[in-house]
Design an enzyme around this catalytic site. Structure first.
Site, PDB file in Angstrom:
ATOM      1  N   VAL A  20       0.759  -1.297   0.124  1.00 26.63           N
ATOM      2  CA  VAL A  20      -0.034   0.037  -0.003  1.00 26.63           C
ATOM      3  C   VAL A  20       0.932   1.121  -0.066  1.00 26.63           C
ATOM      4  O   VAL A  20       0.598   2.106  -0.803  1.00 26.63           O
ATOM      5  CB  VAL A  20      -0.987   0.062   1.261  1.00 26.63           C
ATOM      6  CG1 VAL A  20      -2.021   1.122   1.301  1.00 26.63           C
ATOM      7  CG2 VAL A  20      -2.014  -1.200   1.190  1.00 26.63           C
ATOM      8  N   ARG A  51      11.144  -0.430   7.795  1.00 25.75           N
ATOM      9  CA  ARG A  51      12.118  -1.225   8.587  1.00 25.75           C
ATOM     10  C   ARG A  51      13.656  -1.284   8.181  1.00 25.75           C
ATOM     11  O   ARG A  51      14.369  -1.324   8.822  1.00 25.75           O
ATOM     12  CB  ARG A  51      11.615  -2.788   8.763  1.00 25.75           C
ATOM     13  CG  ARG A  51      11.332  -3.314  10.017  1.00 25.75           C
ATOM     14  CD  ARG A  51      10.692  -4.710  10.125  1.00 25.75           C
ATOM     15  NE  ARG A  51       9.744  -5.006   8.852  1.00 25.75           N
ATOM     16  CZ  ARG A  51       8.817  -5.611   8.614  1.00 25.75           C
ATOM     17  NH1 ARG A  51       8.058  -6.107   9.741  1.00 25.75           N
ATOM     18  NH2 ARG A  51       8.227  -6.085   7.610  1.00 25.75           N
ATOM     19  N   LYS A 109      -6.793  -2.091   9.930  1.00 23.24           N
ATOM     20  CA  LYS A 109      -8.023  -2.517  10.655  1.00 23.24           C
ATOM     21  C   LYS A 109      -7.818  -3.265  11.881  1.00 23.24           C
ATOM     22  O   LYS A 109      -8.337  -3.458  12.779  1.00 23.24           O
ATOM     23  CB  LYS A 109      -9.098  -3.282   9.613  1.00 23.24           C
ATOM     24  CG  LYS A 109      -8.756  -4.470   9.262  1.00 23.24           C
ATOM     25  CD  LYS A 109      -7.463  -4.992   8.344  1.00 23.24           C
ATOM     26  CE  LYS A 109      -7.624  -4.228   7.046  1.00 23.24           C
ATOM     27  NZ  LYS A 109      -6.641  -4.787   5.779  1.00 23.24           N
ATOM     28  N   GLU A 133     -10.576   5.106   6.091  1.00 24.58           N
ATOM     29  CA  GLU A 133     -11.373   4.369   4.935  1.00 24.58           C
ATOM     30  C   GLU A 133     -11.002   3.473   4.363  1.00 24.58           C
ATOM     31  O   GLU A 133     -11.740   2.273   4.084  1.00 24.58           O
ATOM     32  CB  GLU A 133     -11.804   5.686   3.702  1.00 24.58           C
ATOM     33  CG  GLU A 133     -12.442   5.069   2.707  1.00 24.58           C
ATOM     34  CD  GLU A 133     -13.817   5.098   3.066  1.00 24.58           C
ATOM     35  OE1 GLU A 133     -14.572   5.705   3.373  1.00 24.58           O
ATOM     36  OE2 GLU A 133     -14.283   3.707   3.085  1.00 24.58           O
ATOM     37  N   GLY A 138     -10.708  -1.818   1.334  1.00 20.87           N
ATOM     38  CA  GLY A 138      -9.992  -1.445   0.310  1.00 20.87           C
ATOM     39  C   GLY A 138     -10.577  -0.043  -0.207  1.00 20.87           C
ATOM     40  O   GLY A 138     -10.729   1.040   0.306  1.00 20.87           O
ATOM     41  N   ILE A 140     -13.198   0.595  -1.720  1.00 21.14           N
ATOM     42  CA  ILE A 140     -14.675   0.658  -1.575  1.00 21.14           C
ATOM     43  C   ILE A 140     -14.947   2.001  -0.611  1.00 21.14           C
ATOM     44  O   ILE A 140     -14.742   1.863   0.538  1.00 21.14           O
ATOM     45  CB  ILE A 140     -15.749  -0.379  -1.277  1.00 21.14           C
ATOM     46  CG1 ILE A 140     -15.207  -1.555  -2.060  1.00 21.14           C
ATOM     47  CG2 ILE A 140     -16.945  -0.151  -1.256  1.00 21.14           C
ATOM     48  CD1 ILE A 140     -15.860  -2.844  -1.882  1.00 21.14           C
ATOM     49  N   LYS A 209     -12.853  -5.826  10.343  1.00 17.25           N
ATOM     50  CA  LYS A 209     -13.616  -4.951   9.455  1.00 17.25           C
ATOM     51  C   LYS A 209     -15.043  -4.858   9.907  1.00 17.25           C
ATOM     52  O   LYS A 209     -15.681  -3.894  10.052  1.00 17.25           O
ATOM     53  CB  LYS A 209     -13.482  -5.463   8.037  1.00 17.25           C
ATOM     54  CG  LYS A 209     -12.157  -5.289   7.341  1.00 17.25           C
ATOM     55  CD  LYS A 209     -11.862  -5.978   6.046  1.00 17.25           C
ATOM     56  CE  LYS A 209     -10.718  -5.898   5.495  1.00 17.25           C
ATOM     57  NZ  LYS A 209     -10.210  -6.709   4.374  1.00 17.25           N
TER      58      LYS A 209
HETATM   59  P1  NDP Z   1       3.283  -4.493   3.707  1.00 12.80           P
HETATM   60  O1  NDP Z   1       3.592  -5.711   4.584  1.00 12.80           O
HETATM   61  O2  NDP Z   1       3.454  -5.010   2.236  1.00 12.80           O
HETATM   62  O3  NDP Z   1       4.191  -3.356   4.288  1.00 12.80           O
HETATM   63  C1  NDP Z   1       4.523  -2.821   5.249  1.00 12.80           C
HETATM   64  C2  NDP Z   1       5.390  -1.745   5.367  1.00 12.80           C
HETATM   65  O4  NDP Z   1       5.740  -1.320   6.809  1.00 12.80           O
HETATM   66  C3  NDP Z   1       6.862  -2.056   4.761  1.00 12.80           C
HETATM   67  O5  NDP Z   1       7.329  -0.971   4.184  1.00 12.80           O
HETATM   68  C4  NDP Z   1       7.679  -2.270   6.009  1.00 12.80           C
HETATM   69  O6  NDP Z   1       9.125  -1.954   5.782  1.00 12.80           O
HETATM   70  C5  NDP Z   1       7.128  -1.053   6.878  1.00 12.80           C
HETATM   71  N1  NDP Z   1       6.973  -1.696   8.313  1.00 12.80           N
HETATM   72  C6  NDP Z   1       6.442  -2.737   9.181  1.00 12.80           C
HETATM   73  N2  NDP Z   1       6.961  -2.827  10.532  1.00 12.80           N
HETATM   74  C7  NDP Z   1       7.960  -1.470  10.449  1.00 12.80           C
HETATM   75  C8  NDP Z   1       8.594  -0.980  11.634  1.00 12.80           C
HETATM   76  N3  NDP Z   1       8.530  -1.689  12.828  1.00 12.80           N
HETATM   77  N4  NDP Z   1       9.045   0.073  11.290  1.00 12.80           N
HETATM   78  C9  NDP Z   1       9.230   0.590  10.310  1.00 12.80           C
HETATM   79  N5  NDP Z   1       8.728   0.160   9.131  1.00 12.80           N
HETATM   80  C10 NDP Z   1       7.813  -0.729   9.220  1.00 12.80           C
HETATM   81  O7  NDP Z   1       1.769  -4.238   4.170  1.00 12.80           O
HETATM   82  P2  NDP Z   1       0.599  -3.565   3.289  1.00 12.80           P
HETATM   83  O8  NDP Z   1       1.178  -2.514   2.621  1.00 12.80           O
HETATM   84  O9  NDP Z   1      -0.065  -4.963   2.504  1.00 12.80           O
HETATM   85  O10 NDP Z   1      -0.214  -3.285   4.465  1.00 12.80           O
HETATM   86  C11 NDP Z   1      -0.155  -2.134   5.094  1.00 12.80           C
HETATM   87  C12 NDP Z   1      -1.400  -1.826   5.965  1.00 12.80           C
HETATM   88  O11 NDP Z   1      -2.488  -1.612   5.049  1.00 12.80           O
HETATM   89  C13 NDP Z   1      -1.781  -2.887   6.862  1.00 12.80           C
HETATM   90  O12 NDP Z   1      -2.558  -2.491   8.002  1.00 12.80           O
HETATM   91  C14 NDP Z   1      -2.883  -3.727   5.959  1.00 12.80           C
HETATM   92  O13 NDP Z   1      -3.904  -4.291   6.919  1.00 12.80           O
HETATM   93  C15 NDP Z   1      -3.754  -2.615   5.441  1.00 12.80           C
HETATM   94  N6  NDP Z   1      -4.394  -2.907   4.286  1.00 12.80           N
HETATM   95  C16 NDP Z   1      -3.569  -3.613   3.304  1.00 12.80           C
HETATM   96  C17 NDP Z   1      -4.403  -3.685   1.921  1.00 12.80           C
HETATM   97  C18 NDP Z   1      -3.446  -4.617   0.872  1.00 12.80           C
HETATM   98  O14 NDP Z   1      -4.379  -5.231   0.011  1.00 12.80           O
HETATM   99  N7  NDP Z   1      -2.454  -5.065   1.007  1.00 12.80           N
HETATM  100  C19 NDP Z   1      -5.661  -3.402   1.800  1.00 12.80           C
HETATM  101  C20 NDP Z   1      -6.364  -2.747   2.885  1.00 12.80           C
HETATM  102  C21 NDP Z   1      -5.630  -2.307   3.972  1.00 12.80           C
HETATM  103  P3  NDP Z   1       9.870  -2.767   5.002  1.00 12.80           P
HETATM  104  O15 NDP Z   1       9.614  -2.309   3.580  1.00 12.80           O
HETATM  105  O16 NDP Z   1      11.281  -2.282   5.105  1.00 12.80           O
HETATM  106  O17 NDP Z   1       9.884  -4.250   5.189  1.00 12.80           O
HETATM  107  N1  HSE Z   2      -6.107  -9.402   3.344  1.00 11.32           N
HETATM  108  C1  HSE Z   2      -7.134  -8.336   2.893  1.00 11.32           C
HETATM  109  C2  HSE Z   2      -8.137  -9.189   1.950  1.00 11.32           C
HETATM  110  C3  HSE Z   2      -6.684  -7.092   2.157  1.00 11.32           C
HETATM  111  O1  HSE Z   2      -7.791 -10.190   1.355  1.00 11.32           O
HETATM  112  O2  HSE Z   2      -9.358  -8.548   1.713  1.00 11.32           O
HETATM  113  C4  HSE Z   2      -6.406  -6.193   3.448  1.00 11.32           C
HETATM  114  O3  HSE Z   2      -7.747  -5.717   4.046  1.00 11.32           O
END
Ligand code: NDP
Ligand code: HSE
Length: 430
Positions: A20, A51, A109, A133, A138, A140, A209
């Site tokens: 994201v 990270r 969430k 939101e 996602g 929607i 959710k």
């Molecule tokens: P990812 O695992 O792809 O990305 C997480 C990011 O956060 C990475 O860049 C990671 O760093 C960084 N990170 C994690 N822990 C730390 C920390 N302790 N310190 C600094 N940086 C950190 O997650 P997503 O993008 O998939 O999801 C992010 C959020 O969005 C979650 O809450 C998820 O539930 C929500 N979400 C995701 C959706 C999806 O389709 N993926 C849809 C809707 C909501 P590094 O890159 O260095 O590992």
């Molecule tokens: N893992 C979720 C899904 C996406 O499959 O709908 C993040 O909300």
């Protein structure tokens, strides 16, 4: 005439650069001119906390913006976007951002469903916005409609498919002939499911959710622990095939209802009639129905996951928060005035479809029907196949009854001498 001062740029801190975060950064960087015009001030991406800053990243991410020092990035930001996921350090960083006077936007969430009220209260005390939101379904728009557009109405029910991964898995089991493990593996290969698919497969993601939606719809605090949760791990290829044979599709549903007694929130797989719009939601798409007294039925449909769709919801929230910074005003606060009682899972009213293997003898059907009737449950349809090697398969569908009565019925049927096995028990919804 004095020339107007150009609006000061707003410092935006992005926490996370994964699926994201990468797309949020891309939108902020590539659509800067449009976003500035819509927000009323330039949105300056001050840094991106990760990270491991040395990891390879998408070419759109300027390496100079990456930092492993999230705390310093948050200090002095006007708007903090949290797309790291997990409880900590996300919660601590958001709290410090709020205490420092920043508006916050999160897609998390899991955190909101466990400890949202702490964040909402902090934002309220600090007089800053908290927007989320993207945390539900996602791309929607569903949080804003329920929280704001329906604020004058009385929502009775929210019913939806809010997890794209499990919808994809069930769809592949129905159309691709895969078993659960095979379909989960395919979802992982396509990037829908994570390496550990527990949150999706066991219904935790959908429950979080559902808790958020129920809290908003019923003005009552509902946390993830208040949601009766059952995932899709027990669903077999046979269940999916039988569902099709009886004119249904298996879907993982989130259901939040308000009755005269209180609020019930649950997540479980269910049979949905094939002509119901939810049965037509394919692949990783999501759909949410809202039923309100004034508005009547409303349906929201779209991509519930994925970087770009989720980033669309996140950046929309950023623009809303930025407008408030520029023009004044504040988004809605947490609304829990109704404080409706939360009903136990067995108070829910639903229908069951039960498949059982019985001895193919005279009077067995009457015996089973008698036990069902003794528990005050009424049978809608019965279907029999077989016999094969002296065993027949019965498929009973009940009328709506309390979950507690249905569970007691199944327990009693299981003890009948001619009943060889209860093959599956699935709720029927929609
Ligand atoms: P990812 O695992 O792809 O990305 C997480 C990011 O956060 C990475 O860049 C990671 O760093 C960084 N990170 C994690 N822990 C730390 C920390 N302790 N310190 C600094 N940086 C950190 O997650 P997503 O993008 O998939 O999801 C992010 C959020 O969005 C979650 O809450 C998820 O539930 C929500 N979400 C995701 C959706 C999806 O389709 N993926 C849809 C809707 C909501 P590094 O890159 O260095 O590992
Ligand atoms: N893992 C979720 C899904 C996406 O499959 O709908 C993040 O909300």
């Amino acid at each position: 005439m004095p020339v107007p001062e150009p609006a000061r740029g707003l410092r935006v801190a992005l926490l996370g650069c994964g699926v994201v975060g990468t797309e949020v950064a891309r939108m902020l960087l590539e659509q800067g001119t449009d976003l500035a015009a819509r927000a009323g001030a330039p949105l300056e991406l001050a840094g991106i906390a990760v990270r491991d800053a040395s990891r390879p990243r998408d070419a759109a991410i300027p390496r100079a913006l990456l930092t492993e020092d999230a705390e310093s990035l948050v200090a002095g930001a006007d708007i903090v976007i949290e797309v790291m996921g997990g409880l900590e350090p996300a919660r601590g960083l958001l709290l410090r951002a709020i205490e420092g006077g920043a508006a916050v936007v999160t897609a998390n969430k899991a955190l909101l469903a466990v400890d949202g009220p702490t964040l909402y209260k902090a934002a309220d005390s600090a007089g800053v916005d908290i927007y989320y939101e993207a945390a539900v379904a996602g791309a929607i728009p569903i949080v804003r409609p329920v929280r704001e557009s329906l604020a004058g109405d009385h929502v009775r029910r929210v019913l939806g498919i809010v997890n794209g991964t499990t919808n994809y898995v069930l769809d592949q089991m129905a159309t691709g002939g895969l078993d659960l493990d095979g379909a989960v593996r395919q979802a992982q290969e396509l990037g829908y499911a994570e390496a550990d698919p527990t949150a999706d497969v066991d219904g935790y993601d959908a429950a979080a959710k559902a808790a958020i939606l129920a809290s908003l719809a019923f003005h009552t605090r509902v946390s993830a622990d208040d949601v009766a949760r059952e995932g899709i791990r027990g669903i077999t290829s046979d269940d999916v095939a039988w569902a099709a044979r009886t004119g249904h599709a298996v879907k993982l549903l989130a259901i939040a209802e308000q009755t005269g007694e209180g609020v019930s929130v649950r997540v479980h797989p269910a049979l949905v009639p094939i002509d119901h719009p939810l049965a037509g939601v394919k692949g990783a798409f999501n759909a949410v129905f809202v039923e309100a007294d004034g508005a009547g039925p409303l349906m929201f449909y779209g991509q519930g996951a994925g970087g770009r769709p989720t980033a669309s919801a996140v950046v929309g929230d950023v623009v809303s928060a930025a407008r408030h910074r520029v023009l004044g005003g504040k988004g809605p606060q947490e609304s829990t005035y109704a404080a409706r009682p939360l009903l136990p899972p067995d108070a829910a009213v639903t229908r069951y479809q039960v498949r059982l293997r019985v001895a193919d003898l005279p009077g067995v059907l009457a015996q089973v029907a008698g036990v069902v009737g003794d528990h005050g449950v009424s049978i809608d349809t019965v279907r029999q196949t077989g016999p094969s090697e002296g065993t027949a398969e019965l498929v009973l569908t009940t009328h709506a009854a309390r979950e507690a009565s249905l569970a007691a019925t199944i327990a009693a049927v299981r003890t009948l001498e001619p009943v060889r096995e209860i093959t599956s028990v699935l709720r029927v919804e929609g």
